[in-house]
Enzyme design. Structure first.
Site, short mmCIF file in Angstrom:
data_model
loop_
_atom_site.label_atom_id
_atom_site.label_comp_id
_atom_site.label_asym_id
_atom_site.label_seq_id
_atom_site.Cartn_x
_atom_site.Cartn_y
_atom_site.Cartn_z
N LYS A 1 0.82 -1.22 0.00
CA LYS A 1 0.00 0.00 0.00
C LYS A 1 0.85 1.27 0.00
O LYS A 1 0.44 2.29 -0.57
CB LYS A 1 -0.97 0.01 1.17
CG LYS A 1 -0.35 0.09 2.56
CD LYS A 1 -1.41 0.07 3.64
CE LYS A 1 -0.81 0.07 5.03
NZ LYS A 1 -0.09 1.30 5.35
N THR A 2 2.05 1.22 0.64
CA THR A 2 2.90 2.41 0.67
C THR A 2 3.37 2.78 -0.74
O THR A 2 3.40 3.95 -1.11
CB THR A 2 4.10 2.21 1.60
OG1 THR A 2 3.64 1.82 2.89
CG2 THR A 2 4.91 3.49 1.74
N ASP B 1 -3.77 7.28 5.20
CA ASP B 1 -3.30 5.90 5.38
C ASP B 1 -3.99 5.29 6.60
O ASP B 1 -4.37 6.01 7.53
CB ASP B 1 -1.78 5.92 5.58
CG ASP B 1 -1.16 4.54 5.50
OD1 ASP B 1 -1.83 3.60 5.03
OD2 ASP B 1 0.01 4.40 5.92
N GLU B 2 -4.16 3.98 6.61
CA GLU B 2 -4.78 3.25 7.73
C GLU B 2 -6.14 3.85 8.10
O GLU B 2 -6.43 4.11 9.27
CB GLU B 2 -3.84 3.25 8.95
CG GLU B 2 -2.45 2.69 8.71
CD GLU B 2 -2.42 1.18 8.55
OE1 GLU B 2 -3.50 0.55 8.52
OE2 GLU B 2 -1.32 0.61 8.45
N GLN C 1 -8.01 -5.32 9.48
CA GLN C 1 -6.92 -5.00 10.40
C GLN C 1 -7.29 -3.86 11.35
O GLN C 1 -6.42 -3.21 11.91
CB GLN C 1 -5.65 -4.62 9.62
CG GLN C 1 -5.05 -5.78 8.83
CD GLN C 1 -3.69 -5.43 8.27
OE1 GLN C 1 -2.67 -5.43 8.97
NE2 GLN C 1 -3.64 -5.14 6.98
N ARG D 1 1.84 -11.41 10.21
CA ARG D 1 3.19 -10.88 10.46
C ARG D 1 4.25 -11.87 9.98
O ARG D 1 5.41 -11.49 9.78
CB ARG D 1 3.42 -10.64 11.97
CG ARG D 1 2.52 -9.64 12.67
CD ARG D 1 2.36 -8.34 11.93
NE ARG D 1 1.17 -8.37 11.09
CZ ARG D 1 0.95 -7.53 10.08
NH1 ARG D 1 1.85 -6.64 9.75
NH2 ARG D 1 -0.16 -7.60 9.36
#
Length: 633
Positions: A38-39, A217-218, A248, A593
């Site tokens: 996503k970044t 973001d987020e 998330q 993770r």
């Protein structure tokens, strides 16, 4: 920037990422799965807005939840050749702080207001209670603060509460005390900025006109007030680009509302694009994550799509007790290390901090190096907070919180009784503690004079000095350096941290050329993820952390420990459908993770709250297909 550079970066995106990054002037919800890049999508989107849509960098606002994410975004954009100096990139709190300081008078603040962290807020709150004849010991201070912070998250002041109770009265007294002492808490930064826009429409219109494109973001972690704030800023151009993942969303306790993704889609007629390809984990791990999260009903719906082979089985271990579970994890870590996996590529995750004790004991017994990740941040360390308090007083001697923190550090024989008398005098005369210490002629108060003289001295020697020189002077002249030099046990490490504060000031000025002391003081409160260079993420140590702290990180091997009903999922969630769904999202985060090897462990009995308890296997075991799991006997 060079169009060819942008083209090269866009060429590296997959079709869904490319579609998101190259949208025109419109709003969009980008549902980005864990490990989906996503970044890269966000940074390419900003570059596209500048290069292809012709928008000036100073007309773009990019909002993140951590300074680390903001810095990573700026770093990538700089490498792409974009001029990032005029971009507005930062956290919600950081952006609001910047706006409030620019319009402090309209917001009813002084430009030099001090930002309280959570510990300072609690201390300030207790002093406020005592000053108003409340005994903090007879009140649930933590609960009261949680409620006040919660009211701020939805935009409520004390006079908007419909209840007429002690709670409302205390909230009103707290608001008044904050104004008097020129302090704000984190919630106030956002609420104050929101009210600034509501009370001064011309300012709201000015900023809404300025920001032609807003990227967040987020987005699943935004709360009610943050969404209202964003709606004001996006009211003119409507180009709100939100990247998030409802699967998330793990911060309901902070007021996060994943449904804001749906609201944005409705309110801005936003296009939804799903980015589902995962570049982090092996296929078996992703299949397990998909299987677990599929049990949640309240979700927008997407699947992690693997780009890597199936990989290893997920390994599970069922121990008799927590000591045996911890010993197994330590043994496996040693085995992985012998297989040439560095310690730094391994992490142990747990639901609650209390679980670390048994794990640490086993790691120590096996001489395995480790750190507790997400412990004290650099600016929360005692010696650093002392130095920052002296720095605050050198800048503003009327800072009551800083005064109280270091008035007897190093020791000056100033006891609690003397301080309480001074506080009463200051309140009666409506002056700061520093002013009260100068005015009061009580013999008992003469003991404050050496401290007053020290603060005056610090003001003089820090005047017109560079920021790093100010920090150096404060460390030496305050007596902190000498105090820690005399502490043979903890002194050396504390001195190292004080000297590291000088480096932090130098780096801050390098990164913020025109910044002043006020901006550095704000930075120390808002920089939630700054750590000294001693806390090196590349150090070869195993990382222990809660699942909450693991979000955004990745490791070759991950151990999820304590998978038992009442622990994970947590006891507070049992019987509450919405809370169980949040626990399941936590499990989804924990699973994703891991890149190559995932371990799941539980035990039949565990020491909890000083008692041995029989434990029941977590439901999350059942939700992972058995074909993916290999049990270790």
């Amino acid at each position: 920037m060079d169009k060819n550079v942008l083209s090269d970066h866009l060429a590296k995106l997959n079709p869904d990422q490319y579609r998101a990054a190259t949208l025109g002037n419109q709003s969009a919800v980008i549902l980005a799965a864990a490990g989906s890049g996503k970044t890269s999508t966000l940074t390419c989107r900003i570059a596209h807005i500048v290069e292809s849509l012709g928008v000036k960098p100073h007309n773009i606002l990019a909002v993140t939840f951590t300074n680390k994410a903001a810095k990573e975004m700026i770093h990538r954009l700089s490498k792409m050749g974009l001029d990032t100096k005029s971009l507005w990139v930062g956290t919600f709190h950081g952006i609001c702080n910047k706006i409030l300081r620019s319009h402090a008078k309209e917001a009813g603040l002084q430009k030099s207001f001090t930002i309280m962290d959570s510990n300072e807020q609690e201390s300030f709150f207790k002093r406020m209670l005592r000053a108003n004849s409340y005994d903090p010991k007879n009140l649930n201070v933590s609960d009261l603060l949680d409620k006040i912070n919660g009211y701020k998250e939805v935009g409520w002041r004390s006079d908007q509460l419909k209840i007429n109770s002690q709670e409302r009265t205390i909230y009103a007294l707290y608001e008044k005390a904050c104004i008097t002492d020129n302090v704000v808490d984190f919630g106030e930064l956002l609420l104050g900025c929101y009210e600034l826009f509501k009370n001064h429409p011309h300012l709201a219109e000015s900023y809404a006109e300025k920001f032609e494109h807003i990227l967040v973001d987020e987005f699943q972690d935004t709360n009610e007030l943050q969404y209202k704030w964003l709606k004001i800023l996006a009211s003119k151009h409507g180009n709100l680009f939100a990247v998030g993942d409802d699967d998330q969303s793990i911060y309901a306790f902070r007021g996060a509302k994943p449904e804001n993704l749906t609201l944005l889609k409705r309110d801005f007629n936003a296009e939804m694009i799903k980015i589902e390809k995962n570049y982090r984990s092996d296929a078996n791990i992703l299949e397990a994550a998909n299987a677990v999260i599929a049990n949640n009903t309240n979700r927008l719906g997407k699947n992690l799509v693997p780009t890597r082979e199936k990989g290893n089985y997920i390994l599970s271990y069922e121990a008799l007790n927590d000591a045996e579970e911890s010993a197994f994890i330590a043994d496996e870590i040693k085995r992985l290390r012998r297989a040439n996996i560095p310690y730094r590529n391994m992490a142990i995750l747990y639901r609650t901090n209390g679980q670390s004790r048994s794990l640490e004991k086993s790691l120590n017994a096996m001489n395995i190096p480790y750190i507790i990740y997400g412990g004290f941040r650099f600016f929360d360390r005692q010696e650093v907070k002392h130095a920052m308090a002296f720095l605050r007083l050198a800048h503003n001697p009327n800072d009551n919180m800083a005064f109280l923190r270091v008035v007897n550090i190093p020791a000056r024989a100033i006891g609690p009784t003397a301080v309480q008398k001074l506080e009463v005098f200051a309140q009666e005369n409506n002056v700061s503690l520093f002013q009260a210490a100068q005015m009061c002629d009580d013999k008992n108060q003469k003991k404050f004079m050496p401290f007053i003289e020290l603060v005056d001295h610090l003001q003089r020697i820090c005047a017109k000095k560079s920021l790093s020189d100010m920090v150096k002077n404060v460390i030496v002249e305050s007596g902190l350096e000498a105090m820690y030099e005399g502490d043979k046990k903890e002194g050396p490490e504390r001195l190292d941290n004080l000297y590291e504060l000088i480096s932090a000031a130098e780096v801050f000025i390098q990164e913020n050329k025109e910044a002043d002391i006020e901006e550095f003081l704000a930075f120390s409160s808002l920089e939630s993820d700054f750590n000294s260079k001693k806390r090196d993420d590349n150090a070869d140590v195993v990382k222990l952390m809660t699942v909450h702290a693991s979000k955004g990180l990745e490791f070759e091997a991950v151990f999820i420990s304590g998978l038992e009903e009442g622990l994970f999922p947590h006891a507070n969630s049992i019987g509450e459908a919405a809370m169980i769904e949040e626990e399941r999202r936590l499990m989804y985060v924990a699973i994703t993770r891991a890149k190559k090897q995932l371990y799941l462990s539980r035990c039949e009995e565990r020491m909890l709250h000083g008692q041995r308890n029989g434990m029941v296997k977590s439901r999350f075991f059942r939700e992972i297909p058995t074909k993916l799991i290999q049990k270790i006997k």
